[in-house]
Design a protein around this motif. Structure first.
Motif, PDB file in Angstrom:
ATOM      1  N   SER A  50      34.862  35.535  42.537  1.00 22.36           N
ATOM      2  CA  SER A  50      34.051  35.110  43.950  1.00 22.36           C
ATOM      3  C   SER A  50      32.607  36.248  44.030  1.00 22.36           C
ATOM      4  CB  SER A  50      34.730  35.805  45.329  1.00 22.36           C
ATOM      5  OG  SER A  50      35.650  34.515  45.296  1.00 22.36           O
ATOM      6  N   PHE A  51      32.517  36.904  42.866  1.00 21.33           N
ATOM      7  CA  PHE A  51      31.597  37.689  42.666  1.00 21.33           C
ATOM      8  C   PHE A  51      29.966  37.606  42.657  1.00 21.33           C
ATOM      9  CE2 PHE A  51      33.620  41.117  41.469  1.00 21.33           C
ATOM     10  CZ  PHE A  51      33.266  42.754  41.113  1.00 21.33           C
ATOM     11  N   ASP A  52      29.180  38.068  44.029  1.00 22.36           N
ATOM     12  CA  ASP A  52      27.787  37.452  43.406  1.00 22.36           C
ATOM     13  C   ASP A  52      27.189  36.913  42.558  1.00 22.36           C
ATOM     14  OD1 ASP A  52      24.499  37.766  44.116  1.00 22.36           O
ATOM     15  OD2 ASP A  52      25.359  37.506  45.473  1.00 22.36           O
ATOM     16  N   SER A  53      26.513  35.435  42.462  1.00 25.23           N
ATOM     17  CA  SER A  53      26.451  35.475  40.938  1.00 25.23           C
ATOM     18  C   SER A  53      25.014  35.825  40.438  1.00 25.23           C
ATOM     19  CB  SER A  53      25.411  33.961  41.386  1.00 25.23           C
ATOM     20  OG  SER A  53      24.064  33.664  42.786  1.00 25.23           O
ATOM     21  N   THR A  54      23.731  36.664  41.890  1.00 27.97           N
ATOM     22  CA  THR A  54      23.090  37.619  40.826  1.00 27.97           C
ATOM     23  C   THR A  54      24.339  38.513  39.936  1.00 27.97           C
ATOM     24  OG1 THR A  54      22.081  36.779  42.686  1.00 27.97           O
ATOM     25  CG2 THR A  54      21.136  39.307  41.126  1.00 27.97           C
ATOM     26  N   LEU A  55      24.257  39.032  40.562  1.00 24.56           N
ATOM     27  CA  LEU A  55      25.170  40.235  40.440  1.00 24.56           C
ATOM     28  C   LEU A  55      26.153  40.493  38.649  1.00 24.56           C
ATOM     29  CD1 LEU A  55      26.181  43.389  40.344  1.00 24.56           C
ATOM     30  CD2 LEU A  55      28.604  42.474  41.561  1.00 24.56           C
ATOM     31  N   SER A  56      26.622  38.379  39.131  1.00 21.31           N
ATOM     32  CA  SER A  56      27.157  38.660  37.295  1.00 21.31           C
ATOM     33  C   SER A  56      27.096  38.789  36.401  1.00 21.31           C
ATOM     34  CB  SER A  56      28.418  36.946  37.737  1.00 21.31           C
ATOM     35  OG  SER A  56      27.900  36.370  38.568  1.00 21.31           O
ATOM     36  N   GLY A  57      25.672  37.541  36.591  1.00 21.78           N
ATOM     37  CA  GLY A  57      24.341  37.125  35.836  1.00 21.78           C
ATOM     38  C   GLY A  57      23.911  38.303  35.293  1.00 21.78           C
ATOM     39  N   PHE A  58      23.502  39.409  36.143  1.00 21.52           N
ATOM     40  CA  PHE A  58      22.557  41.626  35.984  1.00 21.52           C
ATOM     41  C   PHE A  58      24.265  41.628  34.610  1.00 21.52           C
ATOM     42  CE2 PHE A  58      23.131  45.098  36.711  1.00 21.52           C
ATOM     43  CZ  PHE A  58      22.171  45.882  35.583  1.00 21.52           C
ATOM     44  N   VAL A  82      28.763  44.696  44.718  1.00 20.05           N
ATOM     45  CA  VAL A  82      30.361  44.897  44.377  1.00 20.05           C
ATOM     46  C   VAL A  82      31.111  45.235  45.792  1.00 20.05           C
ATOM     47  CG1 VAL A  82      32.395  46.274  43.741  1.00 20.05           C
ATOM     48  CG2 VAL A  82      29.942  45.482  42.180  1.00 20.05           C
ATOM     49  N   PHE A  83      30.576  46.521  46.413  1.00 16.32           N
ATOM     50  CA  PHE A  83      31.311  46.434  47.722  1.00 16.32           C
ATOM     51  C   PHE A  83      31.562  45.346  48.760  1.00 16.32           C
ATOM     52  CE2 PHE A  83      31.400  49.843  45.225  1.00 16.32           C
ATOM     53  CZ  PHE A  83      32.416  50.568  45.782  1.00 16.32           C
ATOM     54  N   ARG A  84      29.832  44.766  49.054  1.00 11.02           N
ATOM     55  CA  ARG A  84      29.890  43.717  49.875  1.00 11.02           C
ATOM     56  C   ARG A  84      29.907  44.101  51.454  1.00 11.02           C
ATOM     57  NH1 ARG A  84      32.146  37.618  48.083  1.00 11.02           N
ATOM     58  NH2 ARG A  84      31.331  38.207  46.100  1.00 11.02           N
ATOM     59  N   PRO A  85      28.959  44.749  51.850  1.00  2.55           N
ATOM     60  CA  PRO A  85      28.952  45.731  53.229  1.00  2.55           C
ATOM     61  C   PRO A  85      28.161  44.825  54.086  1.00  2.55           C
ATOM     62  CG  PRO A  85      28.047  46.376  52.065  1.00  2.55           C
ATOM     63  CD  PRO A  85      28.069  45.644  51.391  1.00  2.55           C
ATOM     64  N   PHE A  86      27.952  43.707  54.071  1.00  4.49           N
ATOM     65  CA  PHE A  86      26.875  42.240  54.447  1.00  4.49           C
ATOM     66  C   PHE A  86      26.941  41.226  53.574  1.00  4.49           C
ATOM     67  CE2 PHE A  86      23.786  45.190  53.795  1.00  4.49           C
ATOM     68  CZ  PHE A  86      22.768  45.083  52.591  1.00  4.49           C
ATOM     69  N   ARG A  87      26.998  39.728  54.474  1.00  2.00           N
ATOM     70  CA  ARG A  87      26.799  38.786  53.355  1.00  2.00           C
ATOM     71  C   ARG A  87      25.589  38.193  53.989  1.00  2.00           C
ATOM     72  NH1 ARG A  87      31.323  37.596  50.434  1.00  2.00           N
ATOM     73  NH2 ARG A  87      33.465  38.753  51.421  1.00  2.00           N
ATOM     74  N   VAL A  88      25.060  37.579  53.138  1.00  2.37           N
ATOM     75  CA  VAL A  88      23.679  36.240  53.528  1.00  2.37           C
ATOM     76  C   VAL A  88      24.028  35.761  55.174  1.00  2.37           C
ATOM     77  CG1 VAL A  88      22.282  34.757  53.281  1.00  2.37           C
ATOM     78  CG2 VAL A  88      22.563  36.438  50.880  1.00  2.37           C
ATOM     79  N   GLY A  89      23.352  35.985  55.822  1.00  2.27           N
ATOM     80  CA  GLY A  89      23.236  35.238  56.972  1.00  2.27           C
ATOM     81  C   GLY A  89      24.123  36.410  58.327  1.00  2.27           C
ATOM     82  N   LEU A 116      20.255  38.397  48.908  1.00  7.48           N
ATOM     83  CA  LEU A 116      20.080  40.609  48.967  1.00  7.48           C
ATOM     84  C   LEU A 116      19.842  40.184  47.165  1.00  7.48           C
ATOM     85  CD1 LEU A 116      21.743  43.320  48.077  1.00  7.48           C
ATOM     86  CD2 LEU A 116      23.753  41.811  48.904  1.00  7.48           C
ATOM     87  N   ASN A 117      18.959  41.195  46.385  1.00  3.44           N
ATOM     88  CA  ASN A 117      19.044  41.008  45.340  1.00  3.44           C
ATOM     89  C   ASN A 117      19.469  42.248  44.383  1.00  3.44           C
ATOM     90  OD1 ASN A 117      16.350  42.208  45.069  1.00  3.44           O
ATOM     91  ND2 ASN A 117      15.560  40.548  45.070  1.00  3.44           N
ATOM     92  N   LEU A 118      19.107  41.901  42.685  1.00  2.02           N
ATOM     93  CA  LEU A 118      19.643  43.476  42.683  1.00  2.02           C
ATOM     94  C   LEU A 118      18.244  44.358  42.904  1.00  2.02           C
ATOM     95  CD1 LEU A 118      21.042  42.696  39.344  1.00  2.02           C
ATOM     96  CD2 LEU A 118      22.149  43.242  41.144  1.00  2.02           C
ATOM     97  N   MET A 119      18.057  44.690  43.677  1.00  2.00           N
ATOM     98  CA  MET A 119      16.160  45.667  44.273  1.00  2.00           C
ATOM     99  C   MET A 119      16.193  45.741  45.322  1.00  2.00           C
ATOM    100  SD  MET A 119      15.746  46.344  40.406  1.00  2.00           S
ATOM    101  CE  MET A 119      14.470  47.576  41.450  1.00  2.00           C
ATOM    102  N   HIS A 120      16.406  44.162  46.258  1.00  2.00           N
ATOM    103  CA  HIS A 120      16.307  44.792  47.426  1.00  2.00           C
ATOM    104  C   HIS A 120      16.727  43.751  48.291  1.00  2.00           C
ATOM    105  CE1 HIS A 120      12.781  41.641  45.807  1.00  2.00           C
ATOM    106  NE2 HIS A 120      13.423  41.384  47.233  1.00  2.00           N
ATOM    107  N   THR A 121      16.901  44.332  49.316  1.00  2.00           N
ATOM    108  CA  THR A 121      17.616  43.347  50.444  1.00  2.00           C
ATOM    109  C   THR A 121      16.171  42.818  51.040  1.00  2.00           C
ATOM    110  OG1 THR A 121      19.119  44.040  50.619  1.00  2.00           O
ATOM    111  CG2 THR A 121      18.766  42.260  52.309  1.00  2.00           C
ATOM    112  N   ASN A 133      26.918  46.274  61.417  1.00  2.00           N
ATOM    113  CA  ASN A 133      27.411  44.631  60.475  1.00  2.00           C
ATOM    114  C   ASN A 133      27.801  44.506  61.717  1.00  2.00           C
ATOM    115  OD1 ASN A 133      28.211  42.230  60.012  1.00  2.00           O
ATOM    116  ND2 ASN A 133      28.462  42.832  57.321  1.00  2.00           N
ATOM    117  N   PHE A 134      27.044  43.975  62.905  1.00  2.00           N
ATOM    118  CA  PHE A 134      27.269  43.096  63.668  1.00  2.00           C
ATOM    119  C   PHE A 134      27.982  42.545  63.646  1.00  2.00           C
ATOM    120  CE2 PHE A 134      23.169  45.024  64.785  1.00  2.00           C
ATOM    121  CZ  PHE A 134      23.708  45.506  65.740  1.00  2.00           C
ATOM    122  N   ASN A 135      28.578  41.467  63.327  1.00  2.00           N
ATOM    123  CA  ASN A 135      29.312  40.279  62.583  1.00  2.00           C
ATOM    124  C   ASN A 135      30.252  40.490  61.309  1.00  2.00           C
ATOM    125  OD1 ASN A 135      25.597  39.209  62.112  1.00  2.00           O
ATOM    126  ND2 ASN A 135      27.113  37.930  63.749  1.00  2.00           N
TER     127      ASN A 135
END
Length: 290
Positions: free
Chosen positions: A61-69, A127-134, A149-154, A178-180
């Motif tokens: 369940s790693f982020d697809s952007t991170l796994s591709g990188f 990797v550590f996911r302090p927040f997710r999309v949404g 979220l991508n590898l260079m900016h959020t 993180n409020f959620n």
């Protein structure tokens, strides 16, 4: 004449020389074939290993952007090692090449220091996911909903629907709120009533309003308390817990209900005495200090 003839005979390759040249050519050909085989087989293995790593990261369940990188990074490192190995098979010294690659890498790293910092923090955030999309967060000093979220900016979407692109390096070097993340949020409403009002009745009335709202959680239990005694007011505080998505609506509805009860029961809500202050020659009304 004899000397000229001897020199001419010496210039003609002997059978032994031809055999030596042939052996060298054969050795070079074998080395070249070996290097090509190392490259072809190694590239096939490197591709399989990189794809396997990407699949394993996806199953985790790693982020697809991170796994591709990471897949491309693993593949690039394996190819670099493969090229060095192939050149070694050809007889090219590997130490100078490794030193040259290290020097080039250092120069590129110094030139792209800021970008590499963003890239490194992008990997850590994925990797550590302090927040997710949404999620609604405060990150890098900016508050908004995470759009991507991508590898260079959020990308953060601000409450007024503006977009803020925050470098990952700035997010990683600052506090992240993180409020959620925990699924629930505590809200807090503060207001003051006059000393002549019956405090117990006011607290009981507001408590019934909280209990009537199904969006307010029963555990932890909500409540109304006296926070402080000011000069002209008894200051009350209302605290309760809701789901993360209901917090703002619940607060708005409770304020409306409290205002209706204030009007219906003629509860006095005072802002404290006022005094006249002269600021740069213009009279103005300012709250009087207690």
């Amino acid at each position: 004449m004899l000397d000229v003839s001897a020199r001419s005979m010496a210039a003609v390759p002997t059978t032994h020389d031809v055999s030596a040249y042939t052996d060298q050519a054969v050795q070079m050909g074998l080395h070249l074939i070996g290097a090509l085989l190392v490259l072809l087989v190694g590239m096939w293995i490197a591709r399989r290993l990189a794809n396997f790593a990407q699949g394993a990261l996806g199953r985790a369940s790693f982020d697809s952007t991170l796994s591709g990188f990471l897949r491309n990074l693993i593949y690039g490192v394996l190819i670099a090692l493969l090229v060095v190995t192939a050149l070694g098979v050809l007889g090219v010294p590997s130490a100078p090449m490794v030193a040259a690659l290290g020097t080039a890498g250092l120069a590129i790293g110094l030139a792209l220091q800021g970008s590499l910092s963003n890239l490194a923090w992008g990997v850590l955030l994925a990797v550590f996911r302090p927040f997710r999309v949404g999620d609604y967060v405060t990150a890098g000093g900016v508050e908004g909903t995470v759009g991507s979220l991508n590898l260079m900016h959020t990308l953060l979407i601000l409450p007024d629907n503006r977009e803020a692109i925050v470098p990952n390096g700035k997010i990683g070097s600052d506090a992240i709120v993180n409020f959620n993340r925990r699924g629930t949020r505590r809200f807090e409403l503060k207001f003051g009533i006059a000393y002549r009002d019956d405090t117990d009745k006011v607290i009981a009335t507001i408590t019934r309003l909280i209990e009537a709202d199904k969006r307010v959680l029963k555990d932890p239990a909500p409540g109304v308390w006296i926070e402080s005694l000011a000069v002209q007011t008894v200051n009350l505080v209302l605290r309760g817990w809701t789901g993360s998505g209901d917090s703002w609506n619940v607060q708005t509805d409770l304020w409306r209900a409290i205002k209706q009860q204030i009007d219906a029961r003629q509860i006095s809500v005072t802002a404290g005495p006022q005094e006249i202050a002269l600021v740069r020659g213009t009279p103005s009304i300012a709250p009087k200090a207690g």
